[in-house]
Design a protein around this motif. Structure first.
Motif, short mmCIF file in Angstrom:
data_model
loop_
_atom_site.label_atom_id
_atom_site.label_comp_id
_atom_site.label_asym_id
_atom_site.label_seq_id
_atom_site.Cartn_x
_atom_site.Cartn_y
_atom_site.Cartn_z
N ILE A 146 2.75 -3.52 18.94
CA ILE A 146 2.81 -4.09 17.48
C ILE A 146 3.21 -2.96 16.50
CG2 ILE A 146 1.84 -5.83 15.94
CD1 ILE A 146 0.24 -6.84 18.30
N CYS A 147 4.24 -3.07 15.99
CA CYS A 147 4.72 -2.21 14.79
C CYS A 147 4.26 -0.94 14.77
CB CYS A 147 4.27 -3.15 13.36
SG CYS A 147 5.13 -2.63 11.90
N TYR A 148 3.34 -0.30 14.13
CA TYR A 148 2.87 0.93 14.04
C TYR A 148 2.59 1.47 15.32
CZ TYR A 148 0.29 4.54 11.39
OH TYR A 148 -0.07 5.76 10.49
N ASP A 149 2.44 0.88 16.32
CA ASP A 149 2.28 1.34 17.68
C ASP A 149 3.58 2.03 18.08
OD1 ASP A 149 -0.48 0.25 18.37
OD2 ASP A 149 0.55 -1.74 19.43
N LEU A 157 -4.01 0.78 14.22
CA LEU A 157 -3.90 0.17 12.88
C LEU A 157 -3.08 0.72 12.12
CD1 LEU A 157 -7.65 -1.18 12.89
CD2 LEU A 157 -5.48 -2.42 13.78
N PHE A 158 -2.72 -0.10 11.16
CA PHE A 158 -1.74 0.59 10.03
C PHE A 158 -2.47 1.24 8.93
CE2 PHE A 158 1.74 -0.60 6.59
CZ PHE A 158 2.55 0.64 6.75
N ASP A 159 -2.82 2.32 8.81
CA ASP A 159 -3.38 2.79 7.72
C ASP A 159 -2.64 4.10 7.07
OD1 ASP A 159 -5.68 1.16 8.31
OD2 ASP A 159 -6.86 2.52 8.87
N ARG A 162 -3.41 -6.78 21.58
CA ARG A 162 -4.13 -6.61 20.40
C ARG A 162 -3.49 -5.24 19.97
NH1 ARG A 162 -10.26 -8.62 21.95
NH2 ARG A 162 -10.05 -10.71 21.31
N LYS A 163 -3.15 -5.12 18.48
CA LYS A 163 -2.55 -3.90 18.10
C LYS A 163 -3.41 -2.74 18.06
CE LYS A 163 -0.12 -2.63 13.72
NZ LYS A 163 0.36 -3.21 12.51
N VAL A 164 -3.28 -1.49 19.14
CA VAL A 164 -4.02 -0.52 19.12
C VAL A 164 -4.11 0.62 18.06
CG1 VAL A 164 -4.10 -0.94 21.60
CG2 VAL A 164 -2.35 0.69 20.75
N PRO A 187 1.26 -14.63 5.72
CA PRO A 187 1.67 -13.56 4.76
C PRO A 187 0.97 -12.19 5.42
CG PRO A 187 1.14 -15.08 3.53
CD PRO A 187 0.45 -15.41 4.77
N TYR A 188 1.73 -10.88 5.47
CA TYR A 188 0.91 -9.70 5.89
C TYR A 188 0.27 -9.30 4.71
CZ TYR A 188 0.96 -5.33 8.39
OH TYR A 188 0.43 -4.19 9.05
N GLY A 189 -0.82 -9.09 5.14
CA GLY A 189 -1.81 -8.48 3.99
C GLY A 189 -3.38 -8.86 4.45
N GLY A 242 7.13 -6.27 14.57
CA GLY A 242 6.84 -5.35 13.54
C GLY A 242 7.14 -5.75 12.22
N ALA A 243 6.52 -4.94 11.17
CA ALA A 243 6.78 -5.23 9.99
C ALA A 243 6.92 -3.95 8.94
CB ALA A 243 5.99 -6.35 9.26
N PHE A 244 7.95 -3.23 9.11
CA PHE A 244 7.90 -2.06 8.34
C PHE A 244 8.27 -2.36 6.77
CE2 PHE A 244 8.53 1.97 10.89
CZ PHE A 244 7.53 1.69 11.94
N ASN A 245 8.34 -1.53 5.77
CA ASN A 245 8.28 -1.67 4.47
C ASN A 245 9.68 -1.11 4.00
OD1 ASN A 245 7.11 0.75 3.74
ND2 ASN A 245 6.02 0.24 5.41
N LEU A 246 9.78 -1.36 2.57
CA LEU A 246 10.88 -0.82 1.96
C LEU A 246 10.88 1.06 1.68
CD1 LEU A 246 11.67 -3.59 -0.80
CD2 LEU A 246 12.24 -3.15 1.71
N THR A 247 9.70 1.32 2.22
CA THR A 247 9.49 2.91 1.97
C THR A 247 9.72 3.45 3.52
OG1 THR A 247 8.01 2.82 0.08
CG2 THR A 247 8.08 4.87 1.44
N THR A 248 8.92 2.93 4.34
CA THR A 248 9.31 3.78 5.59
C THR A 248 10.45 3.16 6.37
OG1 THR A 248 7.51 2.23 6.64
CG2 THR A 248 6.68 4.25 5.80
N GLY A 249 10.73 1.90 6.25
CA GLY A 249 11.65 0.97 6.89
C GLY A 249 13.08 1.93 6.74
N ASP A 265 3.80 -10.07 -1.38
CA ASP A 265 3.10 -8.90 -1.73
C ASP A 265 3.76 -7.72 -0.92
OD1 ASP A 265 1.57 -10.67 -3.11
OD2 ASP A 265 -0.44 -10.42 -1.57
N TYR A 266 3.95 -7.89 0.45
CA TYR A 266 4.53 -7.11 1.22
C TYR A 266 5.96 -7.42 1.48
CZ TYR A 266 4.68 -3.72 5.33
OH TYR A 266 4.83 -2.54 6.24
N LYS A 267 6.71 -6.42 1.13
CA LYS A 267 8.07 -6.59 1.40
C LYS A 267 8.66 -6.10 2.68
CE LYS A 267 8.31 -7.10 -3.62
NZ LYS A 267 6.76 -7.10 -3.46
N1 LIG Z 1 3.00 -3.41 10.21
C1 LIG Z 1 2.89 -2.02 10.23
O1 LIG Z 1 2.31 -1.66 11.33
C2 LIG Z 1 4.07 -1.21 9.43
C3 LIG Z 1 4.10 -0.02 10.18
C4 LIG Z 1 5.00 0.71 9.18
O2 LIG Z 1 5.49 0.39 8.13
C5 LIG Z 1 5.37 2.32 9.62
O3 LIG Z 1 5.83 2.98 8.98
O4 LIG Z 1 4.81 2.70 10.61
#
Ligand SMILES: NC(=O)CCC(=O)C(=O)O
Length: 277
Positions: free
Chosen positions: A155-158, A118-120, A114-116, A50-52, A180-187, A218-220
């Motif tokens: 990877i994703c946020y990259d 990080l999704f913060d 390695r994801k460079v 799971p992503y978390g 990648g795994a965007f979410n229901l807000t930024t997707g 937890d992460y949709k």
């Molecule tokens: N897994 C991620 O890096 C998510 C990135 C994301 O959702 C975005 O908006 O950027």
């Protein structure tokens, strides 16, 4: 199909909390995609866990001796495909990384990204996520040399960092894969916009591969795994559930677009420049 035309498959896997089951199902989908003539197959970000941040330590593995690496190596070899292994939580010494492993059709591990970035982020009332709680960033960009051309990996946020994609283009990539795994807000706001933007900026194919959406998680995840062609047209797109989508990649089309609109050669290096890594 020649090496200038080939099929890619994006596996939008429904990830559960059962790691063995996630790996098993990923391997089953790889075999289905290969039977449908895909030559480069990609899994999504964080496909065995799971992503978390609370899950990363428990699900993490050493690469290459972990069970996920071994299963993917076998799957690539058995199906004779290039396999972009989404990402998994990787453990090395006392550090954790969000890591994509790539295999050639003989099952050799040919790259590790390695994801460079990080999704913060913290969007109050919407989503707060801080990968840097327990992940460390990678410190290198990754280009894979295949018989279908050079492929950049992010990877994703990259995907939000345009300079990274521009460097991949400058170094000869014709395609970039972003598990990648965007979410229901930024997707809904940015997923497709970013896929198409990176494709048009650099006149190359962009594939972005998400897990399927699970409303109990937890992460949709947003889902909607997609490929854009170098003109910014979406050529395949999943819904939000579990499925495999396919895109036929055509290097002649890419070259035609670059010839017709040669803006990659019209950059003003006297005014700005992307530095090589
Ligand atoms: N897994 C991620 O890096 C998510 C990135 C994301 O959702 C975005 O908006 O950027």
């Amino acid at each position: 199909m020649s090496n200038k035309e080939f099929r890619t498959a994006l596996i939008q896997l429904l990830v559960s909390s059962n790691k063995n089951e996630n790996i098993k199902r990923a391997v089953e989908f790889i075999s289905i995609a290969a039977k449908n003539n895909a030559k480069i197959i990609s899994l999504p970000e964080c496909f065995n866990s799971p992503y978390g941040v609370k899950y990363f330590p428990e699900y993490s593995e050493h690469i290459p001796d972990g069970e996920t690496t071994k299963a993917l190596a076998n799957a690539a070899k058995e199906n004779k495909v290039y396999l972009i292994g989404g990402s998994i939580p990787e453990r090395e010494d006392d550090k954790l990384y969000n890591t994509c492993i790539v295999f050639d059709p003989e099952g050799n591990l040919i790259a590790k990204h390695r994801k460079v970035h990080l999704f913060d982020i913290d969007i109050p009332g919407k989503i707060t996520f801080k990968e840097s709680t327990n992940l460390s960033p990678g410190n290198q960009l990754t280009i894979v040399d295949t018989c279908y051309g050079k492929i950049g990996i992010g990877i994703c946020y990259d995907i939000r960092f345009a300079e990274m994609a521009a460097l991949y283009q400058k170094k000869g990539c014709h395609m970039i894969f972003y598990p990648g795994a965007f979410n229901l807000t930024t997707g809904p706001a940015h997923w497709e916009l970013l896929i198409r933007s990176r494709a048009v900026d650099n006149q190359l194919y962009v594939a972005a591969v998400s897990p399927a959406r699970c409303m109990d998680a937890d992460y949709k995840a947003w889902g909607h795994s997609s490929v854009s062609n170098p003109y910014g047209e979406i050529v395949c797109k999943a819904g939000s559930g579990e499925e495999v989508v396919y895109a036929d990649i055509d290097m002649d089309k890419l070259n035609e677009i670059r010839t017709n609109m040669p803006y990659l050669n019209q950059k003003r290096a006297d005014l700005y420049e992307i530095k090589e890594f």
